[in-house]
Write a protein that holds these residues in place. Sequence first.
Motif, short mmCIF file in Angstrom:
data_model
loop_
_atom_site.label_atom_id
_atom_site.label_comp_id
_atom_site.label_asym_id
_atom_site.label_seq_id
_atom_site.Cartn_x
_atom_site.Cartn_y
_atom_site.Cartn_z
N ASP A 1 -87.31 71.25 63.07
CA ASP A 1 -87.34 70.32 61.95
C ASP A 1 -88.21 69.14 62.38
O ASP A 1 -87.87 68.42 63.31
N PRO A 2 -89.35 68.93 61.70
CA PRO A 2 -90.28 67.91 62.20
C PRO A 2 -89.72 66.49 62.19
O PRO A 2 -90.17 65.64 62.96
N GLN A 3 -88.73 66.22 61.33
CA GLN A 3 -88.16 64.87 61.34
C GLN A 3 -87.03 64.73 62.37
O GLN A 3 -86.42 63.68 62.49
N GLN A 4 -86.77 65.81 63.10
CA GLN A 4 -85.74 65.75 64.12
C GLN A 4 -86.30 65.97 65.53
O GLN A 4 -85.96 65.24 66.46
N ALA A 5 -87.17 66.98 65.68
CA ALA A 5 -87.61 67.38 67.02
C ALA A 5 -88.57 66.36 67.62
O ALA A 5 -89.52 65.94 66.97
N GLN B 1 -82.72 59.87 63.49
CA GLN B 1 -82.62 60.39 64.85
C GLN B 1 -83.76 59.81 65.68
O GLN B 1 -84.44 58.90 65.24
N ALA B 2 -83.94 60.37 66.89
CA ALA B 2 -84.90 59.75 67.81
C ALA B 2 -86.29 59.60 67.18
O ALA B 2 -87.02 58.65 67.46
N GLY B 3 -86.65 60.53 66.29
CA GLY B 3 -87.98 60.51 65.69
C GLY B 3 -88.27 59.26 64.88
O GLY B 3 -89.43 58.91 64.64
N SER B 4 -87.23 58.56 64.44
CA SER B 4 -87.45 57.39 63.58
C SER B 4 -87.67 56.11 64.38
O SER B 4 -88.04 55.08 63.83
N VAL B 5 -87.49 56.19 65.70
CA VAL B 5 -87.54 54.99 66.53
C VAL B 5 -88.86 54.23 66.38
O VAL B 5 -88.87 53.01 66.21
N GLY C 1 -95.94 63.52 65.27
CA GLY C 1 -95.35 64.76 64.75
C GLY C 1 -94.19 64.51 63.80
O GLY C 1 -93.98 65.27 62.84
N THR C 2 -93.44 63.45 64.03
CA THR C 2 -92.27 63.18 63.19
C THR C 2 -92.66 62.76 61.78
O THR C 2 -91.83 62.74 60.88
N ALA C 3 -93.94 62.39 61.57
CA ALA C 3 -94.40 61.99 60.22
C ALA C 3 -95.01 63.19 59.49
O ALA C 3 -95.69 63.01 58.48
N SER C 4 -94.74 64.40 59.96
CA SER C 4 -95.25 65.61 59.29
C SER C 4 -94.78 65.66 57.85
O SER C 4 -93.64 65.27 57.54
N VAL C 5 -95.65 66.17 56.98
CA VAL C 5 -95.30 66.23 55.56
C VAL C 5 -94.68 67.60 55.26
O VAL C 5 -95.28 68.64 55.55
#
Lengths: 342, 528
Positions: free
Chosen positions: B46-50, B122-126, B170-174
């Motif tokens: 999941d790009p907004q998680q990993a 999660q960590a991706g939003s930091v 990567g966490t900003a993937s659409v």
Amino acid sequence: MKELSAAEIMRRLAQLLASIFVLLCFTFLVGRVLPTDPVGAVVGELADPSAYAAMRARLGLDLPVHEQFFVYVWGLLHGDFGKAILTGNPVSTDLAHAFPATFELATLAVVLSTVIGVPLGLLAALFRDGLIDKIARVVALVGHSIPVFWFGIVGLVIFYAGLNWVGGPGRIDVFYEGIVAPKTGLLLVDSLLAGEPDIFWNALSHIILPAAILAYAAMAYITRMTRSFTLEQLSQDYVIAARAKGVGPMRTIIGHVVPNIAVQLITVLAISYGGLLEGAVVTEIVFSWPGVGQYMTNALMIGDMNAILSATIVVGLAFMLLNFFADMAYAVLDPRTRETAR
Amino acid sequence: MASLRGGICGGLAVVALALGLAPASAATPKDQLVIGTSIAQVLSLDPQQATEPKAQEILSNLYDRLVATTPDGKIMPQLAESWSIDANGVTFKLRAATFASGNPVMANDVVYSIVRLMKMDQAGSVHFKRIGFTAANVESIVKAVDAKTVRFELAGKAPSDLLLYRLALGTASVIDSVEVQKHIEGDDHGNAWLRTRSAGSGPFTLNRWSPNEIIILDANAKYMTGAPKMRRVIFRHAPESQVERLMLERGDIDLANALTAADLLIFRDKSGFAVQRVPTGGFYVLSMNAGNKYLGDPKVREAIAYGIDYAAIEKTVMGPYGRARTVPVPQNYEFAIPSPDWRLDVAKAKALLAEAGYKDGFSLTLKTIAQTPRIDLATALQASLAQIGVKVEIQQGNGSEIISAHRARNFDLLLPQTSAYMPNALGAMDDFSSNPDNSREANNAGNFVWRSAWDIPELTKLTAQAAAEPDPAKRGEMFVAMQKKFVELKPAVLPLFERFEPIVLSSRVKGYVGHPNMLTRLEAVTKD
């Protein structure tokens, strides 16, 4: 030979269930003592404490330990092994995928170690202190003292990279991936069922080296035990009498000794088989073999308790079932044990 | 006896058949790229998680972001055709693209993805939190202007390039919002579904993921610039370095990226192979717990900085993995200052320890993940520090053990690693120069400096000012000031070596260029 009574079978089954419950409690407690942190693995190293706490609650890790255990056992009784953090799948799905890989490897290994180990042990005893005996002793000693990990790497260097005789790590070459749909999960069987001989041979070329290496240590044990059981029998009066009557050494072994050591051998083979299922762990890592051993190792690395517990139970259960069947066979083949057990 | 003989013969026959009939060395097919690596840490796609590096490598090929960074760190368009920057924000125009499902990529998908990132928290939003995005305000910051236009307001004072670099992560993937919304369970934002599937517009789609075994990506025939050259990309789990090496040598894999320094050396001059050393902008770091009675003293930390034989460790242990550097900005970045004169000087280190009142030395523990090259680095540090009278006991563990000890401030010394989220001084220093509240109650375990209990109010302020400074020249001066301040404070998070990711490729592979953030794209890769 009398039949085994139903009560006897029930008693042994009850013992089996009790053992599984003890195994479950023990594994759970050990898992709780480990300083691992599955939450961090899921939410990521840089996550805020709030996100961390939310995930901890979602995974049920904020409950007191005894409640977690209760929830887990309750789930198990309902056939629910829980979800694996590692994969997000129900653990039962993961294990259904991983167990056949280990089972296939261990089974081939036990077959190899038996068909080589038992005859070698018999011959070693028969020609005690002769050349065969010496070779068998060296083989057994080496098999016991060299770590599987080292053996695996050397095997790959020689037979895979050097001689090009066997397939590499993994169960199959990448370009065969996904062609055969899993039915039994045993690739050798599935490829034959699907009528894909190329895939069968490819899978066989991949499994033969890890199975042989896994088999080697077991073979060493089987050879040693067969030799000592046989030697014990060879000094018995009935063997001496038979030999005195002029019965040849081979006929003595086949006709008299083997039936008498069969019961003991069954136990040895059952222990070896269980050991192979467990011992596949290291082999699986060296050979990138996607079985229970590798699944469990990775689960341990992140502290994924559902996965660890369930994999332990499956391996433990297989081990106990093998012992159970060995016991049963023992009781059936040797009435004396049945009488005393009562 | 007949049965025994039969058994032996049967067994030997199986062996002989398998040996004899094993296929000869079969090279990987021309239209498939096979990557040997360890996928043990891939827990979610999941790009907004990993956030795990190996997952990034896979995700970057399943999804597109609005913008991306080139391997040398410049912003380039990806889903955005163009963008305009003004004082208050950035407006993006989207190009014509479709998701693998056939749905068109719309402004709403961009908004949904960023809102999802912040709400999943999660960590991706930091990184987005650091420029003022929160779960509460994200919907007012990111808006769809029309079907193909998205507007990002600048939250707080962060300049637009800090936003652009974050949108390249990567966490900003659409993600395909239409598809994902069909699979939401409770308040999980579709996470349970998406972590094992793909719903992107990238050059590849996820065919199969068998944990610890294999990940197969298929070419996306509908990709906006045409289908990639490789029909399939296969990530094959090969966690053991020596085994991976053999597979590469025999041609069963095309690329290996989890090799130990010793196995890497073999390929250095070997024909048919090329070694790439991908700079990450990050560091191998010695974290010292300033809450410890010895390590709280800057003199002790300075003594330790003089007690490490950087040159020898670089040569014997780090090899292709690292280059000695004790300022947390890579040597070749703009505005980087030279490393201070910290190098092994036993006499000076002992004198500093005596000044601090510890002339007979003391004992510390050093925690590290049991992984190449950190485990060897730990041993080398132990030997080096022994010379100045600091006895070090090494405690190895797996990732989750060591990271949770780090997060809980439960260590004396620890060996983490960092990476730069943008290729400039600020992107590299971020982990080293900001700690807004050092109190235990703040429990800011996501902050690298807080974990070392290192209180740096001045440096934190300077970092915040640099991040908000719109004038590049002035910002450059601040970057220099930050590094000087960092050195002056005798850091409790001491960078030791700039971090590189070494990979070995078969020379059959063309067009593979490793990306600093592991966001290596594979659509242009071809094979002979």
